[in-house]
Write a protein that holds these residues in place. Sequence first.
Motif, mmCIF file in Angstrom:
data_model
loop_
_atom_site.group_PDB
_atom_site.id
_atom_site.type_symbol
_atom_site.label_atom_id
_atom_site.label_comp_id
_atom_site.label_asym_id
_atom_site.label_seq_id
_atom_site.Cartn_x
_atom_site.Cartn_y
_atom_site.Cartn_z
ATOM 1 N N ALA A 123 -11.052 -4.002 -3.699
ATOM 2 C CA ALA A 123 -11.560 -3.129 -2.834
ATOM 3 C C ALA A 123 -10.623 -2.655 -1.896
ATOM 4 O O ALA A 123 -10.740 -1.212 -1.444
ATOM 5 N N GLU A 124 -9.578 -3.433 -1.434
ATOM 6 C CA GLU A 124 -8.642 -2.608 -0.577
ATOM 7 C C GLU A 124 -7.745 -1.677 -1.213
ATOM 8 O O GLU A 124 -7.478 -0.713 -0.637
ATOM 9 N N GLN A 169 -9.037 5.907 -2.725
ATOM 10 C CA GLN A 169 -9.930 7.038 -2.307
ATOM 11 C C GLN A 169 -9.618 8.043 -1.416
ATOM 12 O O GLN A 169 -9.629 9.088 -1.182
ATOM 13 N N SER A 170 -8.752 7.450 -0.364
ATOM 14 C CA SER A 170 -8.165 8.082 0.771
ATOM 15 C C SER A 170 -7.226 9.326 0.232
ATOM 16 O O SER A 170 -6.786 10.276 1.072
ATOM 17 N N LYS A 219 -9.837 1.672 -1.861
ATOM 18 C CA LYS A 219 -9.843 2.419 -0.442
ATOM 19 C C LYS A 219 -8.831 3.159 -0.257
ATOM 20 O O LYS A 219 -8.635 4.363 -0.131
ATOM 21 N N VAL A 220 -7.401 2.636 -0.523
ATOM 22 C CA VAL A 220 -6.260 3.675 -0.546
ATOM 23 C C VAL A 220 -6.113 4.682 -1.486
ATOM 24 O O VAL A 220 -5.795 5.758 -1.057
ATOM 25 N N GLN A 248 0.892 -1.125 -0.015
ATOM 26 C CA GLN A 248 -0.209 -0.036 0.092
ATOM 27 C C GLN A 248 0.881 1.200 -0.071
ATOM 28 O O GLN A 248 0.538 2.408 -0.616
ATOM 29 N N GLU A 264 -12.160 -8.835 -3.071
ATOM 30 C CA GLU A 264 -11.726 -8.173 -1.939
ATOM 31 C C GLU A 264 -10.302 -7.347 -1.970
ATOM 32 O O GLU A 264 -10.343 -6.255 -1.512
#
Length: 244
Positions: free
Chosen positions: A62-63, A69-70, A66-67, A37, A59
């Motif tokens: 999706a992880e 998006q943040s 998330k990174v 990440q 899955e």
Amino acid sequence: MSERIPEYLCLDIGNSRVKYAMVTKREVTDTGILTDQNHLQQLLVKSEGVYIASVGQTEYVAELIKVIQSSNCRYELLSTSTQVQAIAVAYNNPAKLGLDRWLAMLGARRFSSRPFAVLDIGTAITCDFVDVGGQHLGGWICPGIQLMRQSLAKNTARVTTNQQQWYVGDIGKDTEECVDSGCLVMAKGIIDRADLWMKNQFSDYDLFICGGDCDLLLPEFVSGIRHIPDIIFYGMMQFISEKA
Ligand SMILES: Nc1ncnc2c1ncn2[C@@H]1O[C@H](COP(=O)(O)OP(=O)(O)OP(=O)(O)O)[C@@H](O)[C@H]1O
Ligand SMILES: CC(C)(CO)[C@@H](O)C(=O)NCCC(=O)O
Ligand SMILES: [K+]
């Protein structure tokens, strides 16, 4: 002052690993394997947006999202239902076709104006056939080289394998060597058969190859086959030029 050319981060999420490339509308620049990440965050800093192509675990995708998006970076998840006109998928249900296969065909089209076949020697081996007009005619899916060897070891009592290395000689003289040369010759066989299939259909055609296990086969490619490791990213670039 020269204007900065926008670079997009392209992710190719396979079943064994994630490959990335920085891509502009014209060229594929930096490419490599995505490690973690933190690595993703470093790449996001210099990207205008992210294009994601996945045939892997949802899955895991999706992880990664998330990174992304943040970090407030724009991203798009590509799918085979997205219309890019260059290649018309042969499947009745195009959504079932692996996105990596479709992108490899789109990438190959950039390098060929003739009918072509594109082989991907990855976790699975795939081959897809395309005519001069960009009609996908169909293809093949079979186990990749590592999978062939693993399944032999798993499903037999006495066939042992050496998982640490590959014996690349043409014929083996012990069990481990026989398995390795046997699996490699299977992969070489599909390349030869793809060449034969094209030869039977077309007088003039191109053959392309890509995928993580190409290096094991390289010395023995049929003459004229073109090894383009980044072909999937060239496919994604096509997408960027049409959409961005
Ligand atoms: N650093 C590495 N990590 C993992 N696999 C590697 C690496 N280097 C070479 N390989 C080889 O690459 C193969 C996977 O190829 P590739 O990365 O093209 O497939 P993938 O994208 O994970 O899977 P696929 O596209 O078939 O779903 C593995 O079988 C492995 O032998
Ligand atoms: C065959 C693989 C695994 C090759 O990476 C991928 O393209 C995939 O998951 N395809 C879905 C099935 C299909 O292409 O028909
Ligand atoms: K796979």
